[in-house]
Design a protein around this motif. Structure first.
Motif, PDB file in Angstrom:
ATOM      1  N   TYR A   1       0.839  -1.192   0.000  1.00 19.22           N
ATOM      2  CA  TYR A   1       0.000   0.000   0.000  1.00 19.22           C
ATOM      3  C   TYR A   1       0.872   1.239   0.000  1.00 19.22           C
ATOM      4  O   TYR A   1       1.824   1.352   0.775  1.00 19.22           O
ATOM      5  CB  TYR A   1      -0.939   0.055   1.209  1.00 19.22           C
TER       6      TYR A   1
ATOM      7  N   ALA B   1       0.069   5.389  -0.006  1.00 20.00           N
ATOM      8  CA  ALA B   1      -0.980   6.409   0.066  1.00 20.00           C
ATOM      9  C   ALA B   1      -0.920   7.332  -1.149  1.00 20.00           C
ATOM     10  O   ALA B   1       0.157   7.808  -1.507  1.00 20.00           O
ATOM     11  CB  ALA B   1      -0.832   7.218   1.343  1.00 20.00           C
TER      12      ALA B   1
ATOM     13  N   VAL C   1      -0.937  10.345  -2.074  1.00 18.41           N
ATOM     14  CA  VAL C   1      -0.803  11.739  -1.641  1.00 18.41           C
ATOM     15  C   VAL C   1      -0.872  12.697  -2.826  1.00 18.41           C
ATOM     16  O   VAL C   1      -1.565  13.725  -2.788  1.00 18.41           O
ATOM     17  CB  VAL C   1       0.511  11.937  -0.859  1.00 18.41           C
TER      18      VAL C   1
ATOM     19  N   THR D   1      -4.369  13.041  -4.232  1.00 10.29           N
ATOM     20  CA  THR D   1      -5.226  13.761  -3.289  1.00 10.29           C
ATOM     21  C   THR D   1      -4.950  15.264  -3.344  1.00 10.29           C
ATOM     22  O   THR D   1      -5.885  16.086  -3.331  1.00 10.29           O
ATOM     23  CB  THR D   1      -5.003  13.226  -1.867  1.00 10.29           C
TER      24      THR D   1
ATOM     25  N   ALA E   1       0.313   9.469   5.640  1.00 17.13           N
ATOM     26  CA  ALA E   1       0.752   8.395   4.751  1.00 17.13           C
ATOM     27  C   ALA E   1       1.763   7.488   5.443  1.00 17.13           C
ATOM     28  O   ALA E   1       1.701   6.251   5.330  1.00 17.13           O
ATOM     29  CB  ALA E   1       1.348   8.979   3.480  1.00 17.13           C
TER      30      ALA E   1
ATOM     31  N   ALA F   1      -0.056   5.289   7.940  1.00 10.30           N
ATOM     32  CA  ALA F   1      -0.850   4.277   7.241  1.00 10.30           C
ATOM     33  C   ALA F   1       0.032   3.168   6.663  1.00 10.30           C
ATOM     34  O   ALA F   1      -0.244   1.982   6.831  1.00 10.30           O
ATOM     35  CB  ALA F   1      -1.671   4.936   6.130  1.00 10.30           C
ATOM     36  N   GLU F   2       1.099   3.574   5.983  1.00 13.19           N
ATOM     37  CA  GLU F   2       1.949   2.610   5.277  1.00 13.19           C
ATOM     38  C   GLU F   2       2.825   1.788   6.213  1.00 13.19           C
ATOM     39  O   GLU F   2       3.009   0.580   6.003  1.00 13.19           O
ATOM     40  CB  GLU F   2       2.847   3.360   4.280  1.00 13.19           C
TER      41      GLU F   2
ATOM     42  N   PHE G   1      -6.489   7.220   3.575  1.00 16.14           N
ATOM     43  CA  PHE G   1      -5.221   6.493   3.701  1.00 16.14           C
ATOM     44  C   PHE G   1      -5.308   5.454   4.817  1.00 16.14           C
ATOM     45  O   PHE G   1      -4.900   4.303   4.648  1.00 16.14           O
ATOM     46  CB  PHE G   1      -4.065   7.450   4.002  1.00 16.14           C
TER      47      PHE G   1
ATOM     48  N   SER H   1      -7.700   2.522   3.891  1.00 17.36           N
ATOM     49  CA  SER H   1      -7.077   1.605   2.930  1.00 17.36           C
ATOM     50  C   SER H   1      -6.061   0.708   3.622  1.00 17.36           C
ATOM     51  O   SER H   1      -5.980  -0.491   3.363  1.00 17.36           O
ATOM     52  CB  SER H   1      -6.370   2.389   1.817  1.00 17.36           C
TER      53      SER H   1
ATOM     54  N   SER I   1     -11.589   3.224  -0.317  1.00 16.34           N
ATOM     55  CA  SER I   1     -10.312   2.776   0.228  1.00 16.34           C
ATOM     56  C   SER I   1     -10.033   1.324  -0.129  1.00 16.34           C
ATOM     57  O   SER I   1      -8.892   0.960  -0.451  1.00 16.34           O
ATOM     58  CB  SER I   1     -10.282   2.971   1.744  1.00 16.34           C
TER      59      SER I   1
END
Length: 596
Positions: A4, A6, A8, A11, A46, A49-50, A116, A119, A305
């Motif tokens: 994954y 994000a 960015v 967006t 991000a 999330a990642e 983000f 997902s 997501s």
């Protein structure tokens, strides 16, 4: 292990270029989130999330949640620590007013970074997601004392929240609910009953859980008119705001579900639990709708997501997997076969996913911006128009984007072939997790009925007419622009079909209500096609301007190519939707129930 990254850059393109984020710097909160700050927030989100959330996604799915003999629940390994990172970073209160401990930033920013997180790990993000909805309901309908008691600690994330609607015998028809509330004589109520399907109902990640519970006060009118909303904390709150003794609420069991295994979806038992009325007596449904509408937009984001992460993994696999040769001759002559991304049917899948995801992101952020206008604008007409937009688009975003998110997850799984059906590759989880978004917070058939039965005619059709005008004006303004013609022509055709479907409903639904019910899902998806097409129209315009001004050539040309695919291959579905709508309900309702 799935991957994954994000989105960015995409967006930021939507926010800064397509929606003109900087134009709203005069609104409260926007000045604190300049484009530089916005970019920094997205980059930090991000990373979380990642690097923190996504690595726990598959393991959390495999492990699930565990209920113990004392009715306590533990979440999968690593979830509590990941939630701690989320809480300590202040993400829970990103858009909560500063007076309650939040940062007061735009809901638009909250929505952008929320994609983000969802997902990366949808099940994990449901814990704070329900809390944010509960915060919104308390801020809207709670007393000042209730706001001060609960919101700061929920904003800090040390307390979390839930919403309790569904009971074993009733789901959408809340007028049938039986949970009762008996006055205790001191301003509190004794709440008794059972609720099911309660996301994040019990867990080990916060010190207290604040349940918002629909119940019926003794002697209340029958049906939905007699429903009230109550705050029922897991632990009672003492006068100094600290956590006190255990309340009469417990987790009876954890539902065994198809997906979102990392989230504790609970059967909740209330046994004379101490609760406090929020909002007006018998006004619970109105108060809960604040939370439900926010949740429905959040569920639409979950559809996006799941579509985004499924797409990213399908692309990675398609570039790596060798199978057959290109129809136009070998593309990897040094290898025994070509990567499957050379094949048109794989491209059809990947382009479909990409076209829906990118337009869906724009649609969600456009609507989030309307939410900010509704709550922050000083212009009454602007606030009213924004509120109209939110009412109209909420069922479209929830219904269409979750249907499409599931379709995309299945498409991505198909790209993997047999590996897509094997758990270790991770695609099965995306399909299973995406499936719930079509069901909860009002099944998508209910969203379609809400759109057709309530939203179209609201205020004399003011919202839908404003949408038609905006899209029509955009097509007309760009009609003589040759570069825009391939896009505006398809958008105008879709708009014409949508207007024709709306007219058909006006002429045929009142006298025969089954016509509205039979048309509703097709109408919702036709509306979604046009709304997504409008997002593509706006994106194309900005991409062309960016190219003319020396912008990122590869990124912007990819936008134009994806938009062309949308209007060539997806927008023509508007014709089929219109044909089904205008066929009426006769053939659908012809068989007697006994014939099935």
């Amino acid at each position: 292990m799935t991957v994954y990254k994000a989105p960015v850059k995409d967006t930021l393109f939507v926010l800064k270029d397509v929606l003109g984020y900087e134009r709203y710097s005069n609104l409260p909160g926007f000045s604190d989130a300049s484009t530089d700050v916005l970019e920094a927030i997205l980059e930090e989100g991000a990373k979380l999330a990642e690097n923190v959330m996504h690595p726990l996604n598959q393991s959390g799915d495999h492990e699930g949640c565990t209920r113990h003999d004392d009715a306590s629940v533990t979440t999968p390994k690593g979830f509590k620590e990941a939630y701690g990172h989320y809480r300590e970073g202040g993400w829970m209160g990103l858009s909560v007013p500063a007076e309650f401990g939040g940062q007061g930033l735009p809901y638009t920013v909250h929505s952008a970074v929320g994609e983000f997180f969802s997902s990366a790990n949808m099940a994990l993000m449901m814990y704070p997601g329900l809390t944010q909805g509960a915060i919104a309901a308390i801020l809207e309908h709670g007393s000042e004392e209730q706001k001060q008691t609960y919101v700061p600690k929920m904003t800090d994330g040390v307390w979390t929240g839930t919403m309790n609607l569904t009971e074993p015998h009733c789901g959408t028809d809340l007028g049938l609910l039986r949970t009762r509330a008996v006055p205790n004589g001191d301003g509190s109520y004794a709440i008794s009953g059972q609720k099911i399907f309660i996301s994040a109902g019990e867990h080990d990640m916060s010190e207290n859980i604040i349940h918002l519970v629909l119940a019926r006060i003794e002697g209340a009118p029958a049906g939905t008119k007699g429903i009230s909303l109550f705050i029922v904390p897991k632990y009672k709150v003492v006068e100094d705001g600290s956590v006190g003794e255990k309340n009469g609420v417990s987790c009876g069991s954890i539902e065994e579900k198809m997906g979102i295994h990392g989230n504790a979806t609970c059967v909740m038992n209330y046994d004379n639990a101490e609760g406090y009325l929020i909002g007006a007596e018998n006004g619970g449904l109105r108060a809960m709708f604040v939370m439900m509408n926010e949740a429905r937009l959040g569920v639409g984001m979950q559809g996006l997501s799941m579509g985004e992460i499924a797409y990213q993994n399908a692309v990675a696999y398609a570039k790596d997997r060798l199978q057959g040769r290109s129809l136009t001759g070998p593309k990897a002559a040094d290898k025994p076969a070509d990567p499957i991304i050379v094949h048109p049917d794989i491209r059809r899948k990947l382009m479909t996913m990409r076209a829906i995801n990118e337009a869906g992101r724009a649609l969600i952020l456009w609507t989030a911006l309307k939410s900010d206008l509704k709550h922050r604008s000083q212009d009454e007409a602007e606030r009213q128009a924004a509120d109209d937009h939110l009412g109209l688009m909420t069922p479209v975003i929830k219904g269409v984007l979750t249907d499409k998110g599931f379709d995309i997850a299945v498409m991505a799984q198909q790209v993997y072939g047999g590996h897509g059906y094997i758990e270790e590759w991770g695609m099965s989880q995306f399909v299973r997790d995406a499936r719930i978004a079509q069901i909860y917070e009002g099944a998508n058939g209910i969203q379609a009925l809400d759109l057709v039965g309530r939203k179209l005619g609201a205020n004399g059709g003011r919202a839908v007419q404003a949408f038609f005008k905006e899209v029509g004006d955009f097509c007309e303004a760009n009609r003589s622009d040759e570069a825009m013609a391939p896009f505006t022509k398809g958008l105008k055709k879709g708009l014409n079909d949508l207007q024709a479907a709306t007219m058909w409903l006006m002429q045929n639904a009142m006298a025969k209500p089954d016509n509205a019910g039979a048309a509703s899902t097709d109408y919702m998806h036709l509306f979604g096609l046009v709304a997504l097409g409008y997002m593509w129209g706006l994106s194309v315009k900005k991409a062309q301007e960016g190219l003319a001004n020396g912008g990122d050539k590869a990124f912007l040309e990819a936008k134009l190519a994806t938009a062309r695919f949308y209007f060539d291959r997806l927008m023509p579905e508007s014709t089929a939707h219109l044909a089904r709508i205008s066929s009426g309900a006769d053939s659908m309702m012809a068989l007697e129930a006994e014939a099935f």
